[in-house]
Motif scaffolding. Structure first.
Motif, mmCIF file in Angstrom:
data_model
loop_
_atom_site.group_PDB
_atom_site.id
_atom_site.type_symbol
_atom_site.label_atom_id
_atom_site.label_comp_id
_atom_site.label_asym_id
_atom_site.label_seq_id
_atom_site.Cartn_x
_atom_site.Cartn_y
_atom_site.Cartn_z
ATOM 1 N N ALA A 124 0.836 -1.202 0.000
ATOM 2 C CA ALA A 124 0.000 0.000 0.000
ATOM 3 C C ALA A 124 0.870 1.253 0.000
ATOM 4 O O ALA A 124 0.368 2.362 -0.016
ATOM 5 C CB ALA A 124 -0.933 -0.013 1.213
ATOM 6 N N PHE A 159 -6.293 -2.211 20.804
ATOM 7 C CA PHE A 159 -7.033 -0.949 20.673
ATOM 8 C C PHE A 159 -8.439 -1.024 21.259
ATOM 9 O O PHE A 159 -9.295 -0.237 20.907
ATOM 10 C CB PHE A 159 -7.096 -0.545 19.186
ATOM 11 N N GLY A 180 -8.822 11.432 6.372
ATOM 12 C CA GLY A 180 -7.461 11.577 6.906
ATOM 13 C C GLY A 180 -6.966 10.316 7.591
ATOM 14 O O GLY A 180 -5.766 10.047 7.631
ATOM 15 N N ILE A 199 -1.228 12.078 6.521
ATOM 16 C CA ILE A 199 -0.741 11.116 5.518
ATOM 17 C C ILE A 199 -1.173 11.609 4.143
ATOM 18 O O ILE A 199 -2.348 11.934 3.942
ATOM 19 C CB ILE A 199 -1.343 9.714 5.758
ATOM 20 N N PRO A 237 -11.563 -2.082 5.119
ATOM 21 C CA PRO A 237 -10.838 -2.959 6.041
ATOM 22 C C PRO A 237 -9.551 -2.357 6.597
ATOM 23 O O PRO A 237 -9.084 -2.789 7.645
ATOM 24 C CB PRO A 237 -10.531 -4.197 5.185
ATOM 25 N N PHE A 261 -1.875 6.634 0.107
ATOM 26 C CA PHE A 261 -1.594 5.195 0.094
ATOM 27 C C PHE A 261 -1.983 4.699 -1.281
ATOM 28 O O PHE A 261 -2.768 5.347 -1.984
ATOM 29 C CB PHE A 261 -2.423 4.453 1.168
ATOM 30 N N GLY A 277 1.946 5.104 13.786
ATOM 31 C CA GLY A 277 1.389 5.844 14.908
ATOM 32 C C GLY A 277 2.286 6.929 15.447
ATOM 33 O O GLY A 277 1.889 7.669 16.342
ATOM 34 N N ARG A 333 -5.483 -8.460 11.733
ATOM 35 C CA ARG A 333 -6.214 -7.315 12.283
ATOM 36 C C ARG A 333 -7.039 -7.760 13.501
ATOM 37 O O ARG A 333 -7.140 -7.032 14.482
ATOM 38 C CB ARG A 333 -7.096 -6.686 11.200
ATOM 39 N N LEU A 358 3.458 -0.003 14.174
ATOM 40 C CA LEU A 358 3.034 1.025 15.132
ATOM 41 C C LEU A 358 3.969 2.226 15.064
ATOM 42 O O LEU A 358 3.533 3.373 15.098
ATOM 43 C CB LEU A 358 3.044 0.476 16.554
ATOM 44 N N VAL A 413 -0.729 -3.687 6.746
ATOM 45 C CA VAL A 413 -1.235 -2.642 5.850
ATOM 46 C C VAL A 413 -0.976 -3.030 4.384
ATOM 47 O O VAL A 413 -1.657 -2.562 3.476
ATOM 48 C CB VAL A 413 -0.609 -1.270 6.239
ATOM 49 N N VAL A 466 -7.223 16.985 11.359
ATOM 50 C CA VAL A 466 -6.824 15.847 10.517
ATOM 51 C C VAL A 466 -7.316 16.061 9.076
ATOM 52 O O VAL A 466 -6.607 15.779 8.116
ATOM 53 C CB VAL A 466 -7.334 14.508 11.116
ATOM 54 N N LEU A 485 -6.869 6.100 19.394
ATOM 55 C CA LEU A 485 -5.695 6.384 20.225
ATOM 56 C C LEU A 485 -5.134 7.762 19.859
ATOM 57 O O LEU A 485 -4.811 8.581 20.733
ATOM 58 C CB LEU A 485 -4.631 5.300 20.012
ATOM 59 N N ALA A 486 -5.033 8.034 18.545
ATOM 60 C CA ALA A 486 -4.519 9.339 18.104
ATOM 61 C C ALA A 486 -5.417 10.457 18.635
ATOM 62 O O ALA A 486 -4.932 11.485 19.122
ATOM 63 C CB ALA A 486 -4.456 9.388 16.581
ATOM 64 N N CYS A 526 -7.787 3.337 9.639
ATOM 65 C CA CYS A 526 -6.759 3.429 10.692
ATOM 66 C C CYS A 526 -7.206 2.756 11.993
ATOM 67 O O CYS A 526 -8.211 3.131 12.597
ATOM 68 C CB CYS A 526 -6.453 4.898 10.958
ATOM 69 N N ILE A 583 3.582 4.627 22.385
ATOM 70 C CA ILE A 583 3.765 3.321 21.740
ATOM 71 C C ILE A 583 4.625 2.411 22.635
ATOM 72 O O ILE A 583 4.334 1.227 22.784
ATOM 73 C CB ILE A 583 4.363 3.490 20.326
ATOM 74 N N THR A 608 0.881 11.155 14.307
ATOM 75 C CA THR A 608 0.317 11.879 15.445
ATOM 76 C C THR A 608 1.156 13.112 15.762
ATOM 77 O O THR A 608 0.637 14.185 16.075
ATOM 78 C CB THR A 608 0.231 10.940 16.676
#
Ligand code: HEM
Length: 394
Positions: free
Chosen positions: A42, A78, A325, A270, A331, A273, A223, A71, A219, A60, A264, A339-340, A334, A122, A227
């Motif tokens: 990706a 999470f 964002g 980002i 699927p 992808f 992550g 996943r 991560l 990913v 965001v 968490l973000a 994020c 993390i 962030t």
């Protein structure tokens, strides 16, 4: 729109790609993972096969059923229960960051604030013991330095940093594998134990030690910079839009959720992808062939006037705000979005509560990257701590 790929020495060029820039197209491609595959990768360019052989493939870059299996397992990281446990840790880290900031005075918002929070979160998530954190952070610094020269893959400095980067990744893999082995022998109630030991009510699935290493890498990649960049963009946006900042501070709890979504959307940490088309398909009237590459451009989709009225206006009360964002619905949406959101909420509360006139004082230095909308450094200022201005609801 089709773009041929430029020729870069030592990098195998592909056949070029179609740019998806409309919100509806990014959503459609994210949703339909059978037609728009995340394999072989990706990200662009795809990691070379020797690297995947060395470090494993992150989820990913996978389709179902491999993707859904991984996943399912890593979602244990999470759950609301796991996030609630992290909240105290995040709060303590945010308070420490502001304590240090007050002691040191303002120099660079990225290194003093934005870069410090996500990486500590993390490490806390993975249960890296405090005594090992300096070892981990040193290696992450090496990886971050390398990501800053991504645009110049062929320079001697980039090659030297690439070597350091690979060694840092291998060291971290070894470290989490050791941690995983220890938790297999003596499970506790932490995340690594939950990931490497089978959970009976989840079909007895668990991560191999190698998969645990790949998850840690993911991560760190997914992550960390995302962030920290959202934090830096956020402070700049609140500085450039003082009316929005006042609106937030009038009712922090009531408005911070919308403000984070708007940061965001507006900054799109980002940039893109990619997906590979698996079968002939027509998207928005454009024929695509099996084997074509499409690139999903989140900043463009997030400013599409068909999805967002006045897309260039930064409006923390925007509703609805169906931004992509955190990726489009589907699927690969994020996994760390909540968490973000929690990190941004806690950090901005701590900052604005204790340093009410905190603001940027000049242009950010951007990261040279076509993937991260990154900020290398950001000048800022604040005056002595004053009384709290943040309205806290009972
Ligand atoms: C503002 C912060 C963040 C942004 C903008 C962001 C953005 C994204 C995007 C665009 C994707 C979609 C990938 C795709 O469709 O192929 C994604 C996936 C992912 N993100 Fe985030 N992310 C953020 C924070 C985090 C955090 C804090 C974590 C974890 C610590 C995280 C973990 C992941 C993971 C594991 C995936 C892969 C999900 C999958 O393939 O099923 N992200 N993120």
């Amino acid at each position: 729109m089709f773009f041929p790929e430029p020729r870069i020495p030592f990098v195998r060029s592909g056949r070029g790609f179609y740019a998806l820039v409309r919100h509806a197209d990014v959503v459609a491609a994210s949703r339909d993972a059978r037609t728009f595959s995340s394999e072989p990768a990706a990200t662009s360019p795809a990691p070379p096969s020797w690297l995947s052989a060395l470090l494993g493939t992150p989820m990913v870059n996978m389709d179902d059923p491999r993707h859904s299996r991984l996943r399912r397992i890593v979602s244990r990281a999470f759950t609301p229960k796991m996030l609630a446990r992290l909240e105290t840790d995040i709060q303590a880290t945010a308070a420490r960051i502001v304590d240090d900031l007050i002691a040191e005075g303002p120099r660079d918002f990225v290194s003093q604030v934005a870069a410090r929070l996500p990486i500590n979160v993390i490490c806390a998530m993975m249960g890296i013991p405090e005594r090992l954190r300096p070892y981990v952070l040193r290696r992450i610094d090496v990886m971050t330095e390398y990501s800053g020269v991504r645009g110049a893959l062929t320079s001697p400095r980039a090659l030297r940093l690439l070597g350091g980067n690979l060694k840092a990744i291998v060291d971290l893999h070894r470290l989490v594998a050791r941690l995983g082995r220890a938790r297999r022998e003596n499970p506790t109630d932490d995340l690594v134990s939950a990931l490497v030991n089978a959970e009976v009510d989840e079909g007895g699935e668990r991560l191999s030690l190698r998969e645990l290493g790949s998850f840690f890498d993911l991560l760190l990649v997914a992550g960390n910079e995302t962030t920290r960049n959202a934090l830096s963009h956020g402070l700049r946006l609140f500085t450039e839009h003082p009316d929005q900042r006042d609106l937030l501070l009038e009712d922090f709890d009531g408005r911070i959720g919308g403000a984070i979504e708007e940061i965001v959307r507006y900054s799109s940490p980002i940039i893109q992808f990619r997906r590979t088309v698996t079968r002939d398909h027509v998207l928005n009237g454009h024929p695509l062939k099996a084997g074509d590459t499409v690139v999903l451009f989140y900043p463009a989709a997030n400013r599409d006037p068909e999805a967002f009225p006045d897309p260039d206006v930064f409006d923390i009360t925007r509703s609805p705000n169906p931004h992509v964002g955190f990726g489009g619905p589907g699927p690969h949406l994020c996994l760390g979005a909540n968490l973000a959101r929690m990190e941004l909420r806690i950090m901005f509360r701590e900052l604005f509560d204790r340093l009410p006139d905190l603001r940027t004082t000049g242009e950010p230095v951007p990261l040279l990257s076509s993937f991260d909308n990154g900020v290398k450094s950001q000048p800022f200022t604040f005056s002595r701590p004053a009384r709290s201005r943040v309205e806290v609801r009972p």
